[in-house]
Design a protein around this motif. Structure first.
Motif, short mmCIF file in Angstrom:
data_model
loop_
_atom_site.label_atom_id
_atom_site.label_comp_id
_atom_site.label_asym_id
_atom_site.label_seq_id
_atom_site.Cartn_x
_atom_site.Cartn_y
_atom_site.Cartn_z
N UNK A 101 108.66 85.06 129.14
CA UNK A 101 107.50 85.80 129.60
C UNK A 101 106.12 84.73 129.86
N UNK A 102 105.69 84.99 131.40
CA UNK A 102 104.76 84.16 131.57
C UNK A 102 103.51 84.22 130.50
N UNK A 103 102.99 83.23 130.19
CA UNK A 103 102.22 83.42 129.11
C UNK A 103 100.76 82.58 129.34
N UNK A 104 99.77 82.77 128.53
CA UNK A 104 98.69 81.87 128.72
C UNK A 104 99.05 80.40 128.38
N UNK A 105 99.97 80.27 127.53
CA UNK A 105 100.13 78.60 126.98
C UNK A 105 100.99 77.90 128.00
N UNK A 106 101.83 78.88 128.77
CA UNK A 106 102.39 78.35 129.83
C UNK A 106 101.52 78.06 131.00
N UNK A 107 100.58 78.89 131.35
CA UNK A 107 99.53 78.67 132.28
C UNK A 107 98.87 77.45 131.76
N UNK A 108 98.27 77.06 130.65
CA UNK A 108 97.83 76.15 130.22
C UNK A 108 98.48 74.82 130.44
N UNK A 109 99.66 75.01 129.93
CA UNK A 109 100.54 73.85 130.06
C UNK A 109 100.56 73.28 131.77
N UNK A 110 100.91 74.25 132.55
CA UNK A 110 100.95 74.05 134.01
C UNK A 110 99.35 73.40 134.44
N UNK A 111 98.24 73.94 133.81
CA UNK A 111 97.06 73.44 134.08
C UNK A 111 96.93 72.05 133.63
N UNK A 112 97.36 71.98 132.66
CA UNK A 112 97.24 70.54 131.98
C UNK A 112 98.07 69.28 132.77
N UNK A 113 99.15 69.60 133.19
CA UNK A 113 99.83 68.73 133.78
C UNK A 113 99.15 68.49 135.01
N UNK A 114 98.63 69.37 135.54
CA UNK A 114 97.98 69.34 137.11
C UNK A 114 96.59 68.34 136.72
N UNK A 115 96.32 68.60 135.63
CA UNK A 115 94.75 67.79 135.20
C UNK A 115 95.21 66.43 134.92
N UNK A 116 96.33 66.26 134.17
CA UNK A 116 97.04 64.79 134.07
C UNK A 116 96.90 64.11 135.21
N UNK A 117 97.73 64.95 136.19
CA UNK A 117 97.98 64.32 137.26
C UNK A 117 96.69 63.70 138.16
N UNK A 118 95.94 64.92 138.03
CA UNK A 118 94.57 64.22 138.96
C UNK A 118 93.72 63.26 138.22
N UNK A 119 93.59 63.31 136.78
CA UNK A 119 93.16 62.23 136.33
C UNK A 119 93.57 60.83 136.38
N UNK A 120 94.94 60.86 136.31
CA UNK A 120 95.70 59.50 136.64
C UNK A 120 95.53 58.89 137.80
N UNK A 121 95.13 59.83 138.89
CA UNK A 121 94.98 59.33 140.31
C UNK A 121 93.53 58.70 140.35
N UNK A 122 92.53 58.84 139.59
CA UNK A 122 91.17 58.73 139.75
C UNK A 122 90.58 57.71 138.22
N UNK A 123 91.47 57.64 137.47
CA UNK A 123 91.02 56.74 136.37
C UNK A 123 90.97 55.35 136.53
N UNK A 124 90.04 54.68 135.87
CA UNK A 124 90.02 53.19 135.79
C UNK A 124 90.83 52.86 134.44
N UNK A 125 91.85 52.12 134.66
CA UNK A 125 92.77 51.77 133.49
C UNK A 125 91.86 50.98 132.39
N UNK A 126 91.05 49.99 132.88
CA UNK A 126 90.32 49.19 131.87
C UNK A 126 89.18 50.14 130.79
N UNK A 127 88.76 51.37 131.39
CA UNK A 127 88.12 52.13 130.50
C UNK A 127 88.63 53.19 129.75
N UNK A 128 90.05 53.49 130.14
CA UNK A 128 90.71 54.64 129.44
C UNK A 128 91.52 54.19 128.68
#
Length: 789
Positions: free
Chosen positions: A506-533
């Motif tokens: 069943x589609x759940x909030x946890x699945x939604x959160x997981x997809x959202x987190x994966x998307x956030x991780x991808x967005x953060x990877x695109x813009x982060x400064x490796x020396x800072x994080x």
């Protein structure tokens, strides 16, 4: 795309290409003429400069003649009273010199020199009232005294000195005329020097215009292909100006730009004119016909109006009107068949979208709910490829009929409206059920569909190894429109697949959160400064005697937005989205910068192990980057061990092989990490060259059971036979350490030895470990002495 845009797309490149071709032709034909014109212009400018220079020479000679013909110089030379000559006549001579100047601030100098180069008189109209004749003019006088010439002019232009034209004349002080050559030693040398301001201004103007300075030399320039010219200024003095190729290129670039802009402008005008004509006589009549046809299609009119057009468009209108009349009769049959999947006989995607969108809207408006089940057949491609498309088609038809039968039975028994069943594509089906919340309809339908696949799916008395993964989403809890509902049910279906298939999710909030987190991780990877994080931790490896022989660099990420992100989360995302190059390169450089501290802690032979993405191995630049970092941090290649996950060998391309060979030729050590995690075979141990094999922790856990000791010994012996060292990972119990030691394992790594530590904490761990070993050795020595005593 309408006809006007199509015409523009088709015609514009042709017209533009034609004008550009014409512009190129003009450029090619005119470039030589422009070069010749520029050469002629340059020669003319230099000739003008030469004429100005000759005029300046004449001006200096005129100065001297005016002084010779006047009384001031004659009186000064003839006067015997030195005091009167220096004071009264000297001032009068200065006034005479100044009176000859057009510009009171212009530079002119008058010098009277004896044959012994004694300065009898010197005046210079400049800002320096104490000016004296300089060395360059004295050298000129010295040369003229040695030569036979009685009059001469010279251009002094040495660097750091005032450029000036010096006219020199030997004067008999008694006869006040040019002396005989034999009397030259008794003559005075009169030198008049002027600054050729007009010539210098022209020289600066030419330098500013052409970017090159005039070169003065005693010979003309040789003929070359460069844009250059030379003029004769005087005896053994030529002015040469060579224009840099960049100047001519810039000139031609401007011509290219003007021609290109002209070509584009003419193209735009021509296109505008052509489009206007096409619109007037072609597209507008067709658009009118299209509007008439659309009005009939939406039911606004029953017939297509007569447009009273002649020619092809008029005939096209009549043909469409006739076609409309003929198609009306079969419209219902065609429409009915267009909503049906030709293979299974149930609704297709288009019909499903139309029906389901209406159901979703009704449910939301009435405050009710509906549920979507997204069904995907697992392993269908395998069956279709192995047993043929006929079996695959028969399986889909049988499945559609059985699903429809099970769903109809359930909805009828529950007194609900019939469900909408459709084949969306290939082996994907959808069931939309108008159910009440919490009544168990979705659960019952999912169970009924999954029960069809118990022990495989039966078709024509034969079972095939297929199962089903089902994802469920509820409207409006999970989505408020059909598109989101399908997407969320599809996501839930993939969740069921990743959980082991043959199940529902069943589609759940946890699945939604997981997809959202994966998307956030991808967005953060695109813009982060490796020396800072990013930061690195190091996990030591020890040999059988407990000595640290190397450390593995492990990446850790703390995001201000996401908090701690584990490598298991971000590494697959980085690899799949092509972002891992930035990460890998940062890890390589950072780890090598810390290598010196590791060697200081554990000895100069300490090996630094660096993990890189298997995808990065296909990049041609990886070997160069390793070499650059090695040189930057002053390390030896044998101190670096590159850890490759065992999956690198699955697709061993030629480029991959070349990259690995390049790394080995540069002296780097290679290690196969996570050996035994799922891809590696004995054949790969034999085929792929490596210095180290790292046994995966799962494999270590399985093989360190007592009954697996022979297998473990055989595996390590095979590695040793290939001259490959073996590292046991995941050593978290003394039993695993003992078992691997007994099997002949070379190195060990795991939480029993040390967890991954920042380099600062690793230093403390090393000191503590050294102190503990020293204490243990002291105890052993004390016990030995007591035993002897």
């Amino acid at each position: 795309m309408n006809l006007g845009k199509r015409a523009l797309i088709l015609i514009f490149p042709v017209v533009l290409a034609g004008y550009l071709l014409a512009a190129v032709s003009v450029h090619v034909t005119q470039s030589r003429s422009i070069r010749a014109l520029e050469h002629a212009k340059l020669s003319q400018r230099l000739e003008h400069a030469a004429a100005v220079f000759q005029n300046e020479i004449g001006r200096s000679k005129g100065f001297l003649n005016a002084l010779l013909n006047g009384n001031s110089l004659r009186q000064y030379v003839s006067e015997t009273d030195a005091s009167y000559r220096a004071n009264a006549l000297g001032v009068r001579l200065q006034e005479s010199v100044k009176s000859l100047l057009d510009d009171p601030t212009g530079y002119v100098s008058l010098a009277l020199l004896s044959s012994e180069l004694k300065s009898e008189y010197y005046f210079e109209n400049s800002w320096d009232p104490f000016a004296e004749i300089d060395e360059a003019q004295l050298n000129l006088a010295r040369r003229l005294i040695r030569e036979d010439k009685l009059a001469d002019w010279t251009y002094l232009y040495e660097a750091g000195q005032r450029p000036r034209i010096v006219y020199s004349f030997f004067l008999d002080p008694i006869a006040f005329t040019r002396p005989l050559p034999s009397k030259k030693s008794n003559a005075l040398l009169v030198q008049v020097a002027i600054q050729p301001d007009r010539f210098l201004d022209m020289q600066q103007a030419l330098k500013k215009e052409y970017g090159s300075d005039i070169v003065l030399q005693p010979w003309p320039q040789a003929i070359t292909d460069d844009l250059s010219a030379s003029v004769h200024l005087g005896p053994s003095l030529y002015a040469t100006l060579t224009v840099s190729s960049e100047h001519f290129d810039a000139l031609m670039a401007r011509q290219k730009i003007l021609l290109a802009l002209g070509a584009v402008a003419m193209s735009l005008f021509s296109i505008w004119l052509i489009i206007m004509l096409i619109r007037r006589f072609i597209t507008d009549p067709i658009a009118t016909l299209d509007a008439n046809v659309m009005a009939v299609m939406v039911g606004a009119r029953d017939e297509i109006r007569d447009m009273e057009e002649k020619g092809e468009i008029g005939r096209l209108t009549e043909n469409i009107r006739e076609l409309h009349r003929q198609s009306v009769q079969s419209l219902k049959l065609v429409q009915r068949s267009s909503w049906t999947d030709t293979l299974t006989g149930i609704s297709n995607r288009g019909h499903f979208n139309a029906l389901a969108a209406g159901v979703v809207r009704e449910a939301i408006a009435a405050g009710e709910k509906c549920s979507l089940l997204f069904i995907d057949i697992d392993n269908f491609k395998f069956v279709n490829d192995k047993h043929g498309h006929e079996i695959g088609d028969e399986l889909l038809k049988t499945l559609a009929a059985r699903i429809a039968e099970r769903v109809d039975v359930i909805t009828e028994r529950r007194g609900q409206k019939p469900a909408i069943l459709a084949r969306l594509s290939g082996d994907e089906f959808a069931v939309l059920v108008r159910s009440r919340p919490g009544d168990g309809t979705v659960r019952e339908i999912s169970g009924a569909i999954l029960s069809l696949f118990e022990d495989g799916f039966e078709v024509s008395d034969k079972r095939y190894p297929v199962t089903a993964s089902i994802g469920a989403a509820i409207c409006p809890d999970d989505a408020t429109n059909l598109t989101e509902l399908i997407a969320n049910a599809d996501a839930a279906m993939y969740q069921a697949k990743t959980s082991g298939k043959n199940r529902s999710a069943r589609y759940s909030r946890a699945l939604h959160d997981k997809r959202t987190r994966l998307r956030q991780i991808q967005d953060e990877l695109r813009s982060l400064d490796p020396d800072e994080q990013f930061h690195l931790v190091y996990m030591p490896m020890v040999d059988t005697e407990g000595r640290v022989t190397g450390c593995e660099a492990l990446l850790r990420w703390y995001s201000p937005v996401l908090g701690n992100v584990t490598p298991d989360e971000f590494v697959p995302i980085a690899e799949s989205s092509g972002l891992f190059t930035k990460i890998d390169w940062w890890v390589i450089n950072k780890a090598m910068s810390d290598c010196g501290q590791l060697k200081a802690l554990f000895g100069p032979e300490t090996v630094l192990a660096i993990n890189i993405s298997s995808a990065e191995l296909h990049s041609k630049a990886i070997a160069d980057h390793f070499a650059d970092c090695l040189e930057r941090h002053g390390l030896e290649a044998r101190s670096i061990e590159i850890e490759l996950t065992e999956t690198f060998a699955v697709k061993f391309s030629d480029q991959l092989r070349r990259n690995i060979d390049a790394l080995r030729q540069n002296g780097f050590r290679l290690s196969i990490d996570d050996f035994g995690a799922g891809y590696t075979s004995v054949q790969q141990i034999i085929e792929y060259t490596a210095d180290t094999i790292k046994l995966d922790r799962a494999l270590v856990s399985n093989l360190t059971a007592s009954h697996s000791l022979p297998v473990l010994k055989a595996l390590i012996a095979l590695c040793h036979a290939k001259d490959v060292a073996v590292v046991g990972e995941g050593i978290d119990t003394p039993e695993k350490l003992s078992m691997l030691t007994a099997a002949g394992c070379d190195l060990f790594q795991g939480y029993l030895i040390s967890k991954p530590l920042p380099i600062e904490d690793l230093a403390i761990w090393a000191l503590t470990r050294t102190a503990r070993y020293a204490h243990d050795e002291a105890l052993d020595e004390q016990q030995s002495r007591q035993a002897i005593a």
